[in-house]
Design an enzyme around this catalytic site. Structure first.
Site, mmCIF file in Angstrom:
data_model
loop_
_atom_site.group_PDB
_atom_site.id
_atom_site.type_symbol
_atom_site.label_atom_id
_atom_site.label_comp_id
_atom_site.label_asym_id
_atom_site.label_seq_id
_atom_site.Cartn_x
_atom_site.Cartn_y
_atom_site.Cartn_z
ATOM 1 N N TYR A 197 0.855 -1.196 0.000
ATOM 2 C CA TYR A 197 0.000 0.000 0.000
ATOM 3 C C TYR A 197 0.881 1.232 0.000
ATOM 4 O O TYR A 197 1.858 1.322 0.752
ATOM 5 C CB TYR A 197 -0.879 -0.001 1.249
ATOM 6 C CG TYR A 197 -1.708 1.256 1.413
ATOM 7 C CD1 TYR A 197 -3.017 1.316 0.927
ATOM 8 C CD2 TYR A 197 -1.180 2.385 2.046
ATOM 9 C CE1 TYR A 197 -3.767 2.474 1.062
ATOM 10 C CE2 TYR A 197 -1.933 3.542 2.172
ATOM 11 C CZ TYR A 197 -3.227 3.579 1.678
ATOM 12 O OH TYR A 197 -3.966 4.719 1.805
ATOM 13 N N GLU A 285 -3.318 7.729 -4.009
ATOM 14 C CA GLU A 285 -3.330 6.446 -3.295
ATOM 15 C C GLU A 285 -3.211 5.297 -4.287
ATOM 16 O O GLU A 285 -3.937 5.249 -5.274
ATOM 17 C CB GLU A 285 -4.620 6.273 -2.503
ATOM 18 C CG GLU A 285 -4.596 4.986 -1.685
ATOM 19 C CD GLU A 285 -5.967 4.626 -1.141
ATOM 20 O OE1 GLU A 285 -6.943 4.636 -1.897
ATOM 21 O OE2 GLU A 285 -6.049 4.328 0.060
#
Ligand code: GDP
Ligand code: MN
Length: 476
Positions: A197, A285
């Site tokens: 992530y 993101e």
């Protein structure tokens, strides 16, 4: 509340998640007005750190019952940032040296089929394009399960796209009924050996950007933060100095990229950061920020939000704004420079300014009523806008009363009053109307209203206005 504080909590504040974090924190009301400074969006979308939005039902907020005013806030998720679809974000990324898969975008099943053939890939990934995340585990109103599908057969892409386009996709981050899918992305699938992530956020605590990463990607990052906070890594970036090599390297290492992959990941991180700056993003993101068995670091998913204040210098990006996920009435309101937010009650609120909108909703709640919506007139007001505003408000069948609460600073109250009387006459207003005007030229405005012969209830202040509006709907 979801995170221990620090960057994450701040980011919640940024993202309008503030409204939720604000509820569980004693700062509730303060957050509410801060978050509401510009723009709102009624969607039950509350962005998590890194931005994957989550449904408000995820955040029951034990203090809600004590804070009726803040309850409003949960329903009014502000929209402060432009949010692009994945394919749009990925285009920006690939234009700036960030590694994404080859892809096409299609808005019919046939186009998807053709795109799949053209890709000429070993395997294809088909992805429904909606602004919410969690698509992989979503369900379509056509019955199809999964908003992300892998297949080796282009024909299957066509068949699956047929069950996606035109149907609603419900994920844990959308409203229950889901969001209509208008486009799909047809991309070359790559094998993924590891999912990490990575996000870059504007962080209030550090007064600048922060890199957030976890070797445990792909999954719900919030869950990781809750169960394994030690697996969340952060790097504060000095916006003047920019990202340092050592920071990119350290993050790459923390994400578990080894050997030559470490440099590659660090390079991607730097490119992502430079993109973040260049496009005035508030958030980039990538989840998963993945690794392939062939030794490539690839951004498999992308979500970018933009600072609305930068619209003037990011015209190309803002021109991509996909309004198809807005409610029609929001778009209609936007045509007249009005901001519309639908709510669940029966008192329509016509206000100027975000703070006043929040205060008006709060005070209606405090007096036992429920706002049906609010319409923000903003600053520079024309009579015709007032007329359009009334038209929008009265078109809503759940509206049983209208409360006008306008503070005339720049706004001239007489213009409002003329707009109101004109609208009342032309639209043959059927519901009670309570008006509280204050500020510039208010006496003339009062005269206009009083002499209009229309059944308008004047109020002296906000409290009085709310009481009268609530009384007008409970009387019936
Ligand atoms: P989201 O569910 O909305 O976050 O959509 P993602 O784009 O993140 O896709 C969901 C999941 O599908 C990812 O976490 C991956 O595990 C998987 N996925 C997406 N693209 C690919 C791909 O090209 N190859 C493989 N093997 N898996 C993929
Ligand atoms: Mn994802």
């Amino acid at each position: 509340m979801l995170f221990g504080g620090g960057a994450f909590e701040r980011e919640l504040i940024h993202e309008g998640g503030a409204l939720v974090s604000g509820i569980s924190a004693p700062r509730g009301k303060q957050m509410l007005s801060l978050s509401a400074m510009r723009g709102y969006r009624k969607k039950a979308v509350v962005c998590k750190p890194g931005g994957d939005p989550s449904p408000e039902s995820d955040h029951p907020g034990s203090l809600i019952s004590d804070l009726p005013a803040s309850l409003t806030a949960v329903q009014l998720t502000p929209r402060r940032w432009l949010n692009l679809q994945e394919y749009q974000s990925k285009k920006l990324m690939s234009d700036n040296g960030v590694k994404v898969q080859r892809f096409f975008v299609a808005d019919t099943a046939n186009e998807a089929l053709e795109a799949a053939k053209k890709l000429n890939a070993k395997e294809i990934v088909l992805k429904a394009q909606i602004l919410a995340g969690g698509r992989g585990k979503g369900v379509f109103s056509s019955g199809l399960k999964g908003g992300v599908h892998l297949t080796k057969d282009p024909k299957v892409v066509g068949q699956l796209a047929k069950q996606m386009i035109g149907y609603n996709l419900a994920t844990k981050q959308t409203p229950k009924e889901g969001v209509k899918v208008n486009k799909v992305m047809v991309a070359e699938a790559l094998d993924i050996s590891r999912e990490t992530y990575l996000a870059i956020l504007m962080d209030r605590a550090s007064n600048g950007p922060v890199l957030v990463g976890s070797p445990q990607g792909g999954v719900d990052i919030e869950e990781v933060a809750a169960t394994n906070p030690e697996l969340i890594f952060k790097e504060q970036i000095d916006i003047i100095e920019g990202i340092k090599d050592s920071q990119a390297q350290r993050m790459a290492e923390n994400l578990g990229f080894l050997g030559p992959l470490k440099n590659q990941a660090a390079d991607q991180i730097k490119k992502l950061y430079n993109l973040f700056l260049k496009i005035d993003a508030t958030q980039v993101e990538v989840n998963p920020f993945g690794e392939t068995p062939e030794g490539q670091v690839v951004c498999f998913d992308a979500k970018i939000n933009f600072d609305d204040n930068a619209e003037f210098r990011q015209k190309d990006i803002f021109a991509m704004d996909d309004k198809s996920e807005n409610e029609p009435i929001e778009n209609e309101a936007a045509r007249y420079d009005l901001k519309y937010i639908g709510l669940d009650g029966n008192i329509a609120c016509f206000v100027n300014g975000a703070g006043l909108a929040m205060a008006t909703c709060d005070i209606i709640f405090l007096n036992g009523g429920k706002p049906a919506n609010f319409l923000d007139l903003g600053g520079g007001v024309k009579e015709s806008q007032v007329y359009q505003a009334f038209k929008l408000l009265t078109a809503d069948p759940k509206v049983e009363a209208i409360l006008v609460n306008i503070f005339g600073g720049i706004v001239n109250c007489a213009i409002i009053a003329n707009g109101i009387t004109k609208a009342c006459r032309e639209l043959e207003l059927k519901v009670p109307l309570v008006v509280r005007l204050e500020g510039t030229n208010v006496h003339e405005a009062q005269n206009i209203l009083n002499n209009s012969g229309l059944p308008i209830t004047s109020a002296v202040d906000l409290e009085d206005a709310a009481k009268k509006a609530v009384a007008s709907v409970t009387k019936k």
